[in-house]
Design an enzyme around this catalytic site. Structure first.
Site, mmCIF file in Angstrom:
data_model
loop_
_atom_site.group_PDB
_atom_site.id
_atom_site.type_symbol
_atom_site.label_atom_id
_atom_site.label_comp_id
_atom_site.label_asym_id
_atom_site.label_seq_id
_atom_site.Cartn_x
_atom_site.Cartn_y
_atom_site.Cartn_z
ATOM 1 N N ARG A 137 0.830 -1.195 0.000
ATOM 2 C CA ARG A 137 0.000 0.000 0.000
ATOM 3 C C ARG A 137 0.869 1.250 0.000
ATOM 4 O O ARG A 137 1.866 1.332 0.721
ATOM 5 C CB ARG A 137 -0.886 -0.002 1.262
ATOM 6 N N SER A 151 6.982 -4.840 7.602
ATOM 7 C CA SER A 151 6.479 -5.767 8.638
ATOM 8 C C SER A 151 7.270 -7.060 8.718
ATOM 9 O O SER A 151 6.699 -8.159 8.685
ATOM 10 C CB SER A 151 5.007 -6.061 8.376
ATOM 11 N N ASP A 163 4.780 -3.025 11.289
ATOM 12 C CA ASP A 163 3.327 -2.807 11.259
ATOM 13 C C ASP A 163 2.727 -2.770 12.668
ATOM 14 O O ASP A 163 1.755 -2.065 12.934
ATOM 15 C CB ASP A 163 2.626 -3.880 10.422
#
Length: 917
Positions: free
Chosen positions: A539, A603, A657
């Site tokens: 994203r 992450s 994350d």
């Protein structure tokens, strides 16, 4: 020749006249399809009433649960005894069931009369008689020294609370035994059997003859889910969804319901259809006002109904020249066997004439025609009413299954159906007319309902054995509170190892400093870019933060896929792909020339030397890009941007994350100092006191620690709770031997654990008929999203079966229950383990603060936590039990970790500016 034709014409005309005369006389017994559809609707309403806890007491159709939960599946085997009590004869049987691939059984039985003094005597006498007959049978077969399971067919309405327990509600079929009503008939049978030292049997099941019929036919036809008796008595049973049976706890699977439909109309619901003859018959019966539906359709009463009609017609001069014989005045003189014989049309009027002559009625030809037609109308009405009630049951089955067209089988037994020459054809025809959307097969029970009692016992035997095997498979997933406390304590010890300088290198929980030293305070503002890489999707976000009274965060984002070949290609290809996605987004937003501060949510476990430097420790979640481990991912991103040479960005922070989630929730709630990810991966971060972080200089303030707790247990400290299925999943993964705790708690692996269990259960013959389908052999076919769908409380088993069918798994209702149970065991353990780890963190936070009672918020993100119907609840319950001195609020991260990366960037900018000043 002309004379012969004239005679034939005369007879035909005579026959037509007589039939019309009877039709006019018995007009109210002729039921149109509209009337039958109305009866069908009334019966459906009574079924619903009977199933409801609050309405059952007033329902005439009692809808009694039988606790028969499963039909035969062909894997039953063994020797079983059965006794059958319910008619003019008592029967004892030995049933041998073979699991030889042919689904075969062998049956030997013996009939015993049920004398009048027994069926109208005391309960002790009745059950002693049954025990005596069984002993005689066992001695004749040399079985008296064997211990055998026994099924008891007891063909009277009983209220059951277990499969092997049932209290008699009321006697029917002329039985009037004293002292039995309201008592458990199985206990009475056991007491009688105990008097005989030579009998060693275990009464495992009690069933109604209707249920026995369904089970007998169900052994031969797996589609059989309705049982019907049309004989001395009449009744029906069928397999109902548990979620609709208010009278029984639980909503999983199905249970056979004994409708006891004979009492339908006892509340007056059929008064408009009952004739004067029905009322007269009822008044002369042993139980006036009761079993009114049965009195309109069962063979016990149809002969008497014909007698009453003929008697009145004779009195009115319409038959036998008005001469009333003794036979017409004698109750039950005309029996069902007479009615059946008189309706054998192929034999003309000869049977009718012979029977009436034997009864001293001396009929004319016109009398014979009229009597034959009376019999036809009475038996046709019986078939019509039976068809209407059966059609109501079939419609309910179809609606339960939510199918436009139902395919099912009705197992049938009973003398009326078997011996009446026209009855079966009439019944089938009317049923198909009333429910054209049901394809119904009618299967005659060849060996009666007693074999069904043995089959129920065989199924109960099979299910008990299967239950033990399934429990043994799932037992390692049931973690006690003591085991969870042990996990919490081990996690706490590993957290400490990771924070200490001398043990950090060998610690499995790495406790990585993030250099995030502050939480948002509301003064942050500006435009920021954020990248979020942590799964198969990537994203890019533009985040606009406004401070002050109108404090707000606006986000614009675009999602890009990361193809498998990129995930497992080279590091250069991966980061070039990321930069290509950034370029597309900047162009899409029209900001390609702007040099914005950027936060990078990455992450994966990284060792950080500063907030903008992160060295990848190792890939997780299926990533395997080469030349990345041991490299600074921020440098790799900068190099990829330089290679593209189209734009420049100010990379301020690289964050996990988990940290991004904590910051997102911390923006809304200043009490949030823990971030939890429970999704594809599993991880936690929290704000630790600097004085406890030995691997970072300085003792003042706090710093966020990325625990990377997925590696907990890689040193073998939780091997005692790892199952063989966990080991299989680990061995088949991309990083065998690593991230063991994550492989027991995260969405990426739970479906695969379930698949391994299903394979094992199938190999043991406990699932999918022992057939491992090709789809079940495929690694990864059982995604974790299926666990969430299957475990939904709102999902009926039918929908569970559909999900399994999508996966190429052809399941039965029982299979679906087991699969749901497996999913529940795996996901519950995951939530409990996650809760035990989190309890260690919150306890540490409480001790850090030096308070008796801690109030703290945990920011949470991840599809497992968000979408699974029970994961969040079990996780929270576990934390409450293991950390009772901590009041933990769980706050769902609505905007994901990407917003957190922008906020960290904003906080870092704010702190940097403060430092400069």
């Amino acid at each position: 020749m002309f004379a012969v034709h004239l005679l034939a014409f005369h007879f035909t005309k005579l026959k037509e006249d007589q039939i019309k005369k009877v039709d006019r006389y018995l007009y109210h017994m002729r039921l149109s399809d509209d009337v039958l559809l109305d009866v069908m609707a009334r019966f459906q309403a009574e079924m619903v009433k009977g199933l409801g806890r609050d309405t059952n007491s007033t329902a005439t159709v009692k809808m009694l649960p039988t606790f028969v939960r499963s039909l035969p599946d062909g894997s039953e085997k063994g020797d079983f005894l059965a006794v059958d009590l319910g008619g003019s004869q008592f029967r004892a049987l030995e049933v041998k069931v073979f699991n030889d691939g042919k689904q075969s059984s062998q049956l030997e039985s013996k009939f015993y009369p049920t004398p009048k003094e027994v069926i109208q005597g005391s309960g002790t006498e009745l059950f002693n008689y049954v025990a005596d007959c069984l002993l005689d049978f066992m001695e004749s077969k040399n079985l008296q020294h064997k211990k055998l399971p026994l099924g008891f067919t007891f063909s009277f309405p009983c209220k059951q609370t277990k499969l092997e327990e049932g209290a008699l509600l009321a006697w029917t079929k002329h039985f009037k035994v004293r002292g039995v009503q309201g008592t458990d008939v199985v206990s009475s049978l056991r007491k009688a059997l105990q008097k005989h030292k030579d009998i060693n049997v275990d009464v495992l099941a009690m069933v109604n003859d209707t249920v026995g019929t369904m089970m007998t036919c169900g052994y031969d036809d797996p589609h059989c889910e309705v049982g019907l008796i049309i004989g001395t008595g009449t009744n029906a049973c069928y397999m109902e969804e548990m979620r609709h049976i208010d009278l029984v706890e639980g909503d999983e699977g199905r249970m056979c319901i004994n409708t006891e439909w004979g009492a339908f109309g006892d509340d007056g619901a059929l008064d408009d259809l009952r004739t004067e003859f029905d009322r007269e018959l009822d008044l002369g019966s042993l139980n006036p006002g009761k079993q009114l539906f049965e009195k309109m359709i069962s063979s016990l009463y149809l002969g008497e109904l014909v007698r009453l009609i003929l008697l009145k017609m004779t009195k009115e001069g319409l038959l036998f020249n008005g001469k009333v014989s003794t036979a017409l005045l004698t109750k039950d003189k005309i029996e069902m066997k007479h009615v059946c014989a008189m309706e054998k049309y192929k034999e003309g009027l000869s049977n009718t004439k012979e029977i009436l002559t034997e009864l001293n009625l001396f009929p004319s030809e016109e009398d014979c025609i009229a009597v034959q037609h009376v019999c036809t109308i009475v038996s046709f009405r019986s078939a019509n009413l039976c068809a209407a009630a059966l059609a109501a049951i079939l419609t309910r089955l179809r609606e339960n299954k939510k199918v436009p067209r139902l395919r099912t089988t009705v197992g049938i037994d009973g003398g009326l159906y078997k011996t009446h020459p026209q009855y079966p054809k009439r019944l089938h025809k009317v049923v198909r007319r009333l429910v054209p959307n049901c394809d119904v097969r009618f299967l005659l029970s060849q060996s009666g309902s007693a074999k069904g009692a043995a089959m129920v016992t065989a199924v109960a035997y099979r299910l008990a054995a299967q239950r033990k095997q399934i429990d043994a498979v799932l037992a390692p997933f049931l973690l006690s509170l003591d085991t969870l406390r042990e996990v919490k304590n081990k996690m706490r010890a590993e957290l400490e190892y990771g924070l200490k300088r001398e043990t950090q290198a060998s610690a499995t929980v790495k406790m990585l400093p993030t250099y995030v030293c502050g939480m948002p305070d509301g003064t942050e503002s500006g435009k920021f870019l954020a990248l979020d890489l942590g799964g198969t999707n990537f994203r890019v976000l533009l985040v606009k933060i406004r401070s002050g009274r109108r404090r707000s965060v606006q986000m614009y984002n675009k999602i890009f896929a990361i193809p498998l070949e990129i995930m497992q290609g080279t590091g250069e290809e991966l980061f070039d792909h990321i930069v290509q996605c950034i370029a597309d987004f900047l162009e899409y937003m029209g900001i390609k020339g702007a040099r914005l501060p950027l936060g990078f949510t990455f992450s994966f476990p990284c060792r950080q030397a500063s907030i903008d430097k992160g060295t990848l420790v190792g890939w997780t979640k299926g990533f395997k890009a080469t030349d990345c481990e041991g490299e600074d991912v921020v440098d790799m991103l900068r190099e990829a941007i330089r290679r593209r040479n189209e734009f420049d960005l100010d990379i301020v922070a690289v964050v996990n994350d988990t940290v991004g989630t904590m910051m997102t929730c911390g923006y809304e709630d200043p009490n949030c100092e823990i971030g939890l990810i429970a999704g594809t991966g599993s991880n936690v971060c929290y704000m630790e006191d600097m004085k406890n972080i030995e691997i970072v200089e300085g003792n003042e303030g706090k710093m966020c620690i990325n625990t990377e707790w997925g590696g907990f247990g890689d040193n073998g400290c939780i091997d005692n709770i790892r199952t063989k299925y966990d080991k299989q999943v680990d061995e088949g993964s991309l990083n065998a031997g690593k991230q063991r705790y994550e492989k027991m708690t995260s969405g990426m692996y739970l479906g695969e654990i379930v698949r391994q269990i299903l394979i094992d259960l199938t190999k043991q013959g406990l699932l999918f008929r022992g057939q491992i389908s090709e789809s079940l052999r495929k690694r990864g076919i059982f995604e974790t999203k299926f666990l969430s769908q299957i475990e939904s409380d709102r999902l009926a088993l039918l929908q569970v079966r559909r999900i399994l069918q999508q996966l190429g798994l052809d399941s039965t209702c029982e299979d679906s229950i087991i699969v749901k149970e497996v999913c529940g065991a795996v996901s519950r353990r995951a939530a409990q383990l996650c809760g035990a780890g989190l309890a260690a963190i919150v306890e540490k936070k409480r001790e850090n603060r030096g308070v008796e009672h801690l109030q703290i918020t945990v920011g949470v993100d991840g599809t497992l936590y968000k979408l699974h119907p029970h994961f969040s609840r079990v996780l929270q319950e576990t934390v409450r039990e293991l950390a009772p001195q901590c009041d933990v609020t769980f706050m769902l991260s609505e905007d994901g970790s990407g917003k957190g990366a922008a906020l960290i960037t904003a906080v870092a900018k704010r702190l940097h500016n403060i430092g400069r000043k």
